[in-house]
Scaffold this motif. Structure first.
Motif, PDB file in Angstrom:
ATOM      1  N   TRP A  59       0.846  -1.202   0.000  1.00 58.42           N
ATOM      2  CA  TRP A  59       0.000   0.000   0.000  1.00 58.42           C
ATOM      3  C   TRP A  59       0.879   1.249   0.000  1.00 58.42           C
ATOM      4  O   TRP A  59       0.666   2.168  -0.801  1.00 58.42           O
ATOM      5  N   TYR A  60       1.856   1.297   0.901  1.00 58.90           N
ATOM      6  CA  TYR A  60       2.700   2.492   0.993  1.00 58.90           C
ATOM      7  C   TYR A  60       3.532   2.687  -0.276  1.00 58.90           C
ATOM      8  O   TYR A  60       3.668   3.813  -0.770  1.00 58.90           O
ATOM      9  N   SER A  62       2.762   1.781  -3.272  1.00 56.73           N
ATOM     10  CA  SER A  62       1.876   2.212  -4.359  1.00 56.73           C
ATOM     11  C   SER A  62       1.466   3.672  -4.218  1.00 56.73           C
ATOM     12  O   SER A  62       1.070   4.305  -5.200  1.00 56.73           O
ATOM     13  N   GLN A  63       1.550   4.211  -2.995  1.00 56.25           N
ATOM     14  CA  GLN A  63       1.161   5.603  -2.748  1.00 56.25           C
ATOM     15  C   GLN A  63       2.339   6.571  -2.815  1.00 56.25           C
ATOM     16  O   GLN A  63       2.195   7.743  -2.462  1.00 56.25           O
ATOM     17  N   TYR A  65       5.304   6.420  -1.195  1.00 57.38           N
ATOM     18  CA  TYR A  65       6.228   6.490  -0.061  1.00 57.38           C
ATOM     19  C   TYR A  65       7.557   5.872  -0.490  1.00 57.38           C
ATOM     20  O   TYR A  65       7.593   4.883  -1.223  1.00 57.38           O
ATOM     21  N   GLY A 226      -2.107   6.901   5.549  1.00 62.53           N
ATOM     22  CA  GLY A 226      -1.998   8.090   4.721  1.00 62.53           C
ATOM     23  C   GLY A 226      -2.358   9.390   5.399  1.00 62.53           C
ATOM     24  O   GLY A 226      -2.496  10.418   4.735  1.00 62.53           O
ATOM     25  N   TRP A 229       2.839  11.803   7.815  1.00 65.16           N
ATOM     26  CA  TRP A 229       4.112  11.247   7.364  1.00 65.16           C
ATOM     27  C   TRP A 229       5.223  12.265   7.574  1.00 65.16           C
ATOM     28  O   TRP A 229       4.985  13.397   8.000  1.00 65.16           O
TER      29      TRP A 229
END
Length: 332
Positions: A59-60, A62-63, A65, A226, A229
């Protein structure tokens, strides 16, 4: 007599002006470095999250990060078991959330870049419990940060003032039950941060999402990813350098505002904000005891030393309510 008084006043003003001009920022050494977005606090099914380590890491990645710490409660996940996800664009840094208690108060301290499982520590006092967990992380060459002090109203400002060898403090945590803004007679975490800084502590404020819920509903009552950060200046995607620069304050924290750069010279701080469509921005430069030294809606936002500052940090808020926190730059 009047003439002598005027001369004394004039001499005092000259001295004050000379002192003010002699004060300079401790300039961060970030020239030529890149910005890397990451999160240091999240959970998987290895403790109380709803998704496995691989799914969470994906997930991270793909976003967008660039680095992630899987920080399950009293569980160490070896990043080597997820080696297929690591490449030149994404780094997994080993970690754990050391989860202890003092009486009924939760004491949670993250250990970043640790070599393996670190057992949580207990003590007969609240301060001792926190300190022992910070110290055990240091003993294995890891980097500690004290998590969500207002969770359960567990850790007060007076206790935090006595903690040694911790350079990082969560000032924003995306979990819905951690009381970032205070209440019931407790100060919010930004207010606490300024009190610690004003007292002389060199401590930097991080934002995390503390995510537990990656499946089903994304909403305010759930601990979704999300929400918070950090963005670290570093010459490359290297865990050791990222840790060093975190503890030096070479980063900003955010819930959504993006910065292009922060430039600091001996007497000047300039913040360049990445413009998002038609959003407006307000930057507050903040000094000792949380006093707002300057407020501006200009981009870039600029502050010049006036004299008498102990430190200067900044809060950039956009018209949608999202925030970025620029770390304190100390004055010498």
């Amino acid at each position: 007599m009047r003439r002598q008084s005027l001369v004394c006043i004039g001499f005092s003003l000259v001295l004050l002006l000379q002192v003010a001009r002699s004060q300079v920022f401790e300039v961060p050494m970030t020239d030529g470095m890149q910005l890397f977005k990451g999160n240091t606090h999240t959970h998987t099914t290895m403790s109380d999250g709803d998704s496995g380590p691989e799914e969470v890491a994906r997930w991270y990645k793909s976003q967008g990060y660039r680095f992630l710490v899987l920080s399950d409660h009293n569980v160490f996940t070896d990043p080597r078991t997820l080696a297929g996800l690591v490449d030149s664009s994404f780094l997994l840094i080993p970690g754990e959330e050391l989860t202890s208690r003092f009486q009924k108060k939760p004491v949670h301290v993250n250990g970043l870049n640790i070599p393996g499982f670190v057992p949580p520590q207990t003590d007969s006092t609240l301060l001792g419990t926190i300190q022992k967990n910070v110290d055990v992380v240091r003993s294995v060459k890891g980097v500690p940060h004290v998590n969500h002090p207002n969770f359960g109203w567990a850790i007060d400002e007076a206790t935090l003032l006595q903690v040694k060898n911790d350079r990082l403090l969560e000032i924003f945590n995306g979990h819905p039950t951690v009381h970032n803004h205070g209440g019931s007679g407790h100060p919010g975490m930004e207010e606490v941060w300024d009190h610690l800084l004003t007292s002389g502590m060199r401590i930097y404020g991080i934002a995390v999402d503390d995510a537990h819920h990656f499946k089903e509903e994304f909403g305010p009552s759930r601990a979704n990813p999300g929400r918070g950060w950090i963005v670290v200046w570093a010459s490359g995607l290297d865990a050791d350098e990222i840790m060093r620069n975190l503890e030096a304050g070479y980063f900003y924290a955010s819930t959504g505002v993006e910065l292009e750069d922060v430039q600091v010279s001996s007497r000047r701080m300039e913040i360049r904000i990445r413009q998002k469509s038609n959003f407006g921005y307000r930057t507050e430069f903040i000094g000792a005891e949380g006093r707002v030294l300057l407020q501006t809606e200009e981009n870039p936002a600029v502050f010049e030393l006036r004299g008498g500052e102990k430190y200067v940090r900044a809060r950039v808020k956009d018209s949608g309510g999202f925030v970025a926190w620029v770390q304190p730059v100390f004055v010498e």
